[in-house]
Write an enzyme that holds these catalytic residues in place. Structure first.
Site, PDB file in Angstrom:
ATOM      1  N   ARG A  53       6.434 -10.702  -7.493  1.00  0.00           N
ATOM      2  CA  ARG A  53       5.089 -10.968  -6.982  1.00  0.00           C
ATOM      3  C   ARG A  53       4.517  -9.629  -6.554  1.00  0.00           C
ATOM      4  O   ARG A  53       5.167  -8.613  -6.599  1.00  0.00           O
ATOM      5  CB  ARG A  53       5.089 -11.985  -5.839  1.00  0.00           C
ATOM      6  CG  ARG A  53       6.320 -12.084  -4.919  1.00  0.00           C
ATOM      7  CD  ARG A  53       6.597 -10.883  -4.113  1.00  0.00           C
ATOM      8  NE  ARG A  53       5.389 -10.457  -3.395  1.00  0.00           N
ATOM      9  CZ  ARG A  53       5.238  -9.233  -2.915  1.00  0.00           C
ATOM     10  NH1 ARG A  53       6.168  -8.325  -3.062  1.00  0.00           N
ATOM     11  NH2 ARG A  53       4.139  -8.918  -2.293  1.00  0.00           N
ATOM     12  N   GLY A  54       3.225  -9.656  -6.246  1.00  0.00           N
ATOM     13  CA  GLY A  54       2.536  -8.385  -5.974  1.00  0.00           C
ATOM     14  C   GLY A  54       1.736  -8.007  -7.202  1.00  0.00           C
ATOM     15  O   GLY A  54       2.267  -7.981  -8.312  1.00  0.00           O
ATOM     16  N   ALA A  55       0.456  -7.711  -7.032  1.00  0.00           N
ATOM     17  CA  ALA A  55      -0.433  -7.542  -8.177  1.00  0.00           C
ATOM     18  C   ALA A  55       0.082  -6.569  -9.245  1.00  0.00           C
ATOM     19  O   ALA A  55       0.202  -6.929 -10.417  1.00  0.00           O
ATOM     20  CB  ALA A  55      -1.820  -7.122  -7.673  1.00  0.00           C
ATOM     21  N   GLN A 202       6.225 -12.751   3.292  1.00  0.00           N
ATOM     22  CA  GLN A 202       6.492 -11.522   2.529  1.00  0.00           C
ATOM     23  C   GLN A 202       6.693 -10.322   3.453  1.00  0.00           C
ATOM     24  O   GLN A 202       7.436  -9.395   3.126  1.00  0.00           O
ATOM     25  CB  GLN A 202       5.341 -11.208   1.561  1.00  0.00           C
ATOM     26  CG  GLN A 202       5.243 -12.133   0.351  1.00  0.00           C
ATOM     27  CD  GLN A 202       4.281 -13.276   0.574  1.00  0.00           C
ATOM     28  OE1 GLN A 202       4.186 -13.803   1.681  1.00  0.00           O
ATOM     29  NE2 GLN A 202       3.556 -13.683  -0.468  1.00  0.00           N
ATOM     30  N   ASP A 243      -5.125  -7.667  -4.244  1.00  0.00           N
ATOM     31  CA  ASP A 243      -4.886  -8.281  -5.541  1.00  0.00           C
ATOM     32  C   ASP A 243      -6.102  -8.193  -6.459  1.00  0.00           C
ATOM     33  O   ASP A 243      -5.992  -8.420  -7.670  1.00  0.00           O
ATOM     34  CB  ASP A 243      -4.493  -9.745  -5.346  1.00  0.00           C
ATOM     35  CG  ASP A 243      -3.224  -9.851  -4.530  1.00  0.00           C
ATOM     36  OD1 ASP A 243      -3.289  -9.734  -3.290  1.00  0.00           O
ATOM     37  OD2 ASP A 243      -2.154 -10.000  -5.145  1.00  0.00           O
ATOM     38  N   ASN A 253      -6.986 -10.268  -0.752  1.00  0.00           N
ATOM     39  CA  ASN A 253      -5.593  -9.986  -0.412  1.00  0.00           C
ATOM     40  C   ASN A 253      -4.973 -11.216   0.210  1.00  0.00           C
ATOM     41  O   ASN A 253      -5.610 -12.253   0.381  1.00  0.00           O
ATOM     42  CB  ASN A 253      -5.514  -8.779   0.534  1.00  0.00           C
ATOM     43  CG  ASN A 253      -4.116  -8.207   0.611  1.00  0.00           C
ATOM     44  OD1 ASN A 253      -3.445  -8.002  -0.396  1.00  0.00           O
ATOM     45  ND2 ASN A 253      -3.646  -7.984   1.836  1.00  0.00           N
ATOM     46  N   LYS A 254      -3.692 -11.094   0.568  1.00  0.00           N
ATOM     47  CA  LYS A 254      -2.959 -12.231   1.133  1.00  0.00           C
ATOM     48  C   LYS A 254      -3.715 -12.877   2.283  1.00  0.00           C
ATOM     49  O   LYS A 254      -4.326 -12.183   3.106  1.00  0.00           O
ATOM     50  CB  LYS A 254      -1.591 -11.737   1.623  1.00  0.00           C
ATOM     51  CG  LYS A 254      -0.675 -12.800   2.156  1.00  0.00           C
ATOM     52  CD  LYS A 254      -0.440 -13.952   1.182  1.00  0.00           C
ATOM     53  CE  LYS A 254      -0.031 -13.459  -0.179  1.00  0.00           C
ATOM     54  NZ  LYS A 254      -0.170 -14.468  -1.258  1.00  0.00           N
TER      55      LYS A 254
HETATM   56  C1  LIG Z   1       0.242  -4.251  -4.124  1.00  0.00           C
HETATM   57  S1  LIG Z   1      -0.372  -5.825  -4.389  1.00  0.00           S
HETATM   58  C2  LIG Z   1       0.384  -6.694  -3.110  1.00  0.00           C
HETATM   59  C3  LIG Z   1      -0.338  -7.941  -2.755  1.00  0.00           C
HETATM   60  O1  LIG Z   1       0.172  -9.075  -3.486  1.00  0.00           O
HETATM   61  C4  LIG Z   1       0.633 -10.018  -2.539  1.00  0.00           C
HETATM   62  O2  LIG Z   1       0.451 -11.335  -2.931  1.00  0.00           O
HETATM   63  P1  LIG Z   1       1.720 -12.184  -3.498  1.00  0.00           P
HETATM   64  O3  LIG Z   1       2.908 -11.809  -2.670  1.00  0.00           O
HETATM   65  O4  LIG Z   1       1.271 -13.623  -3.332  1.00  0.00           O
HETATM   66  O5  LIG Z   1       1.845 -11.774  -4.944  1.00  0.00           O
HETATM   67  C5  LIG Z   1      -0.198  -9.714  -1.319  1.00  0.00           C
HETATM   68  O6  LIG Z   1      -1.526 -10.185  -1.466  1.00  0.00           O
HETATM   69  C6  LIG Z   1      -0.121  -8.226  -1.319  1.00  0.00           C
HETATM   70  O7  LIG Z   1      -1.029  -7.546  -0.509  1.00  0.00           O
END
Ligand SMILES: CSC[C@H]1O[C@H](OP(=O)(O)O)[C@H](O)[C@@H]1O
Length: 368
Positions: A53-55, A202, A243, A253-254
């Site tokens: 996960r993470g963009a 996270q 994201d 973002n989250k």
């Molecule tokens: C560097 S992008 C990280 C960004 O992605 C996370 O979302 P997820 O864990 O649901 O993929 C979160 O928004 C982070 O800031």
């Protein structure tokens, strides 16, 4: 980055030359498990179920998913099917679409027999490009931390971050954490307030784990604590990831980022967003109105998994049976609450003119 002194990336091509290794982030912080992706479907499920996960990492994994697909079926129909399988894995991070468009552009003109090799080469480039971009974010963001340290010589610079925008959210280095790691390596005294980031935690499970393995001082806090810390001068700088950044500078973002930005604005705490340029989406002119916000399963809210005193992983329910839940995975912070955007080409104002001047190529990409 380092795991028990050994260097790891979050996703990589295995030594067999075709399968894909990835750290299973659902198992952290209690177990370090490496998954092996061997098909396009594996890559799509890994993104959907947040094994990765993470963009930026979603983008890199999707790129390798296209390469896995070309081993299976390199026809035009196979290319189309792979794109359509991966693009629906998660809706919010624009890096997924960016990576898939990059792969399609690289593969469509190539003879099917040559597509698998071309796909792995382009996926490798996307992974390496992410690492280089993040190194640029690190040095551009470092200047912000150095400026604060200079104003409080000998004292600790206190940062706050939300969710995980660390090396686990990218191929390596991270975005929001990149300047933090570089500052730590340069010997600047820093401390990071780590928002736990309900409901997937996270921050508590991933950011704390990363920072701990890298020796960066940090404190995990409940999500609702940041405003209090800011009111009492305990936060010098907030840095988060994103994201998707809209053309007007709005930042997706989250969930919970918007509330942190409001608290920062109210307490004059600088609020920066770190992002690689593939996260900029010029096709969206108003982030609050137009960025799709993923809604995930309610079990992420009703259930929590942790380690028992006996060292067993168990999942417990924390919400009464029958109580409905809502699980919005992201929110959008308006540009007016963002101090600056830390990119690989410098720290930018959160507005169209600054984004367009720094990244004109992203404007053309938005038309794709
Ligand atoms: C560097 S992008 C990280 C960004 O992605 C996370 O979302 P997820 O864990 O649901 O993929 C979160 O928004 C982070 O800031």
């Amino acid at each position: 980055m380092k795991v028990d002194g050994k260097h790891f990336r979050s996703v990589w091509r295995e030594r067999d030359g075709w399968s894909v290794g990835a750290i299973d982030q659902r198992r952290l912080p209690h177990e370090f498990v490496v998954a092996r992706l061997t098909s396009c479907e594996d890559a799509a499920v890994a993104i959907r179920d947040m094994l990765v996960r993470g963009a930026p990492l979603i983008g890199a994994t999707a790129a390798y998913g296209m390469a896995l697909a070309m081993r299976e079926d390199a026809s035009d129909a196979g290319l189309k099917r792979a794109y359509e399988t991966l693009i629906v894995a998660r809706p919010t991070a624009i890096n997924l679409k960016w990576a898939l468009n990059e792969m399609r552009a690289a593969l469509a003109p190539v003879e099917p027999l040559e597509r698998a090799e071309a796909a792995y080469a382009r996926a490798d480039e996307i992974a390496e490009q992410d690492v280089e971009i993040n190194r640029g974010i690190a040095s551009n963001g470092l200047a912000l931390i150095e400026a604060i340290a200079a104003k409080k010589p000998g004292e600790t610079v206190n940062l706050l971050t939300h969710c995980n925008a660390g090396w686990l959210a990218t191929v390596d280095w991270g975005t929001a954490t990149a300047p933090i790691y570089l500052a730590h390596e340069r010997g600047i005294k820093i401390h990071v307030w780590v928002d736990e980031t309900r409901p997937r935690n996270q921050g508590a499970s991933l950011t704390a784990w990363e920072l701990g393995h890298h020796g960066v001082p940090h404190t995990v806090i409940p999500d609702n604590t940041g405003g209090h810390l800011m009111q009492h001068g305990m936060v010098d700088l907030a840095i988060v990831g994103t994201d998707r950044v809209a053309a007007n500078g709005d930042v997706c973002n989250k969930i919970g980022t918007y509330l942190k930005a409001l608290a920062a604005h109210d307490n004059n705490v600088p609020f920066y967003v770190a992002l690689p340029s593939p996260t900029i989406d010029f096709a969206v002119s108003d982030g609050i109105r137009d960025i799709p916000i993923e809604q995930r399963s309610g079990t992420e809210v009703t259930d929590m998994t942790g380690l028992t005193a006996g060292g067993r992983l168990e999942t417990v329910r924390i919400v009464p049976e029958g109580s409905p839940v809502a699980n919005y995975a992201f929110d959008v912070t308006p540009a007016r609450l963002v101090t600056g955007l830390i990119t690989e080409r410098g720290v930018l104002k959160p507005d169209r003119a600054s984004l367009a001047a720094a990244f004109p190529e992203r404007i053309a990409a938005a038309a794709e």
